[in-house]
Motif scaffolding. Structure first.
Motif, PDB file in Angstrom:
ATOM      1  N   GLU A   1       0.816  -1.216   0.000  1.00 14.11           N
ATOM      2  CA  GLU A   1       0.000   0.000   0.000  1.00 14.11           C
ATOM      3  C   GLU A   1       0.852   1.269   0.000  1.00 14.11           C
ATOM      4  OE1 GLU A   1       0.835  -1.041   4.254  1.00 14.11           O
ATOM      5  OE2 GLU A   1       0.297  -2.190   2.472  1.00 14.11           O
TER       6      GLU A   1
ATOM      7  N   VAL B   1       4.678   2.771  -4.969  1.00  7.16           N
ATOM      8  CA  VAL B   1       4.191   3.161  -6.297  1.00  7.16           C
ATOM      9  C   VAL B   1       5.353   2.984  -7.255  1.00  7.16           C
ATOM     10  CG1 VAL B   1       3.315   5.036  -7.734  1.00  7.16           C
ATOM     11  CG2 VAL B   1       2.565   4.841  -5.358  1.00  7.16           C
TER      12      VAL B   1
ATOM     13  N   THR C   1       2.249  -5.827 -10.908  1.00  8.06           N
ATOM     14  CA  THR C   1       0.878  -5.943 -10.413  1.00  8.06           C
ATOM     15  C   THR C   1       0.448  -7.401 -10.299  1.00  8.06           C
ATOM     16  OG1 THR C   1       0.002  -5.654 -12.654  1.00  8.06           O
ATOM     17  CG2 THR C   1       0.093  -3.691 -11.257  1.00  8.06           C
TER      18      THR C   1
ATOM     19  N   LEU D   1       0.595  -3.701  -7.124  1.00 13.90           N
ATOM     20  CA  LEU D   1       1.088  -2.347  -6.866  1.00 13.90           C
ATOM     21  C   LEU D   1       0.473  -1.306  -7.791  1.00 13.90           C
ATOM     22  CD1 LEU D   1       4.882  -3.096  -6.413  1.00 13.90           C
ATOM     23  CD2 LEU D   1       3.135  -2.844  -4.640  1.00 13.90           C
ATOM     24  N   ARG D   2       0.439  -0.064  -7.305  1.00 15.59           N
ATOM     25  CA  ARG D   2       0.086   1.069  -8.171  1.00 15.59           C
ATOM     26  C   ARG D   2       1.260   1.264  -9.122  1.00 15.59           C
ATOM     27  NH1 ARG D   2      -0.740   2.950  -3.076  1.00 15.59           N
ATOM     28  NH2 ARG D   2      -2.890   3.196  -2.431  1.00 15.59           N
TER      29      ARG D   2
ATOM     30  N   TYR E   1       2.490   3.595 -12.720  1.00 13.54           N
ATOM     31  CA  TYR E   1       2.217   4.687 -13.654  1.00 13.54           C
ATOM     32  C   TYR E   1       3.409   4.876 -14.575  1.00 13.54           C
ATOM     33  CZ  TYR E   1      -1.559   5.859 -10.465  1.00 13.54           C
ATOM     34  OH  TYR E   1      -2.683   5.800  -9.699  1.00 13.54           O
TER      35      TYR E   1
ATOM     36  N   SER F   1      -3.429   2.165 -18.237  1.00 16.04           N
ATOM     37  CA  SER F   1      -4.793   2.179 -17.695  1.00 16.04           C
ATOM     38  C   SER F   1      -5.383   0.780 -17.643  1.00 16.04           C
ATOM     39  CB  SER F   1      -5.687   3.090 -18.539  1.00 16.04           C
ATOM     40  OG  SER F   1      -5.236   4.422 -18.473  1.00 16.04           O
TER      41      SER F   1
ATOM     42  N   ARG G   1      -3.772  -1.226 -14.774  1.00 12.06           N
ATOM     43  CA  ARG G   1      -4.299  -0.807 -13.465  1.00 12.06           C
ATOM     44  C   ARG G   1      -5.725  -1.308 -13.263  1.00 12.06           C
ATOM     45  NH1 ARG G   1      -1.412   3.948 -14.588  1.00 12.06           N
ATOM     46  NH2 ARG G   1      -3.280   4.955 -15.364  1.00 12.06           N
TER      47      ARG G   1
ATOM     48  N   CYS H   1      -4.415  -3.875 -10.491  1.00  5.68           N
ATOM     49  CA  CYS H   1      -4.013  -3.059  -9.337  1.00  5.68           C
ATOM     50  C   CYS H   1      -4.941  -3.306  -8.162  1.00  5.68           C
ATOM     51  CB  CYS H   1      -3.992  -1.576  -9.696  1.00  5.68           C
ATOM     52  SG  CYS H   1      -3.369  -0.565  -8.337  1.00  5.68           S
TER      53      CYS H   1
ATOM     54  N   PHE I   1      -4.849  -1.581  -5.381  1.00  3.88           N
ATOM     55  CA  PHE I   1      -5.069  -0.316  -4.667  1.00  3.88           C
ATOM     56  C   PHE I   1      -5.655   0.701  -5.627  1.00  3.88           C
ATOM     57  CE2 PHE I   1      -1.545  -2.623  -2.872  1.00  3.88           C
ATOM     58  CZ  PHE I   1      -1.955  -2.745  -1.550  1.00  3.88           C
ATOM     59  N   LYS I   2      -6.911   1.000  -5.475  1.00  2.54           N
ATOM     60  CA  LYS I   2      -7.585   1.954  -6.361  1.00  2.54           C
ATOM     61  C   LYS I   2      -7.480   3.343  -5.765  1.00  2.54           C
ATOM     62  CE  LYS I   2      -8.897  -1.495  -8.875  1.00  2.54           C
ATOM     63  NZ  LYS I   2      -8.176  -1.864 -10.034  1.00  2.54           N
ATOM     64  N   ASP I   3      -7.085   4.302  -6.602  1.00  3.11           N
ATOM     65  CA  ASP I   3      -6.959   5.696  -6.145  1.00  3.11           C
ATOM     66  C   ASP I   3      -8.301   6.385  -6.153  1.00  3.11           C
ATOM     67  OD1 ASP I   3      -4.224   5.504  -5.749  1.00  3.11           O
ATOM     68  OD2 ASP I   3      -3.814   5.921  -7.852  1.00  3.11           O
TER      69      ASP I   3
END
Length: 109
Positions: free
Chosen positions: A19, A22, A41, A58-59, A61, A98, A101, A105, A107-109
């Motif tokens: 958590e 990133v 992920t 994991l997050r 980007y 995208s 995720r 993923c 962990f959703k933001d």
């Protein structure tokens, strides 16, 4: 993602908790970014590295995604990244990231 980086990501995740981790990528192609994103992920899809069969969720980007780009000092981003951004297929990269995720993923933001 090479085996050494997989090891580092796994160690950081164990040390700090998933958590709190990133992953920021800078791959030049959507497919390469997507493969690295899937690795951190859902686990290494090639089953070759420390993350083979390890789903960290994991997050993740890419440095060229708008939400990440907005976090940088504009002058530094321009100096360090903008030249490469001009030759990248940013839309393809964003689409790949995208999708990963959305699918993997935890962990959703």
């Amino acid at each position: 993602m090479d085996l050494e980086n997989q090891k580092r990501v796994k160690e950081f995740t164990e040390q700090y908790g998933p958590e709190n981790v990133v992953v920021l990528l800078g791959a030049a192609e959507g497919e390469a970014a997507g493969l690295a994103a899937e690795t951190v992920t859902n686990g290494d899809p090639t089953y070759a590295g420390p993350l083979a069969g390890v789903s960290l969720g994991l997050r993740v980007y890419h440095v060229c995604e708008p939400e990440v780009k907005a976090e940088f000092d504009e002058a530094i981003y321009d100096e360090q990244i903008s030249m490469m951004e001009m030759v990248l297929d940013v839309d393809d990269i964003i689409s790949e990231m995208s999708a990963i995720r959305e699918d993997f993923c935890a962990f959703k933001d």
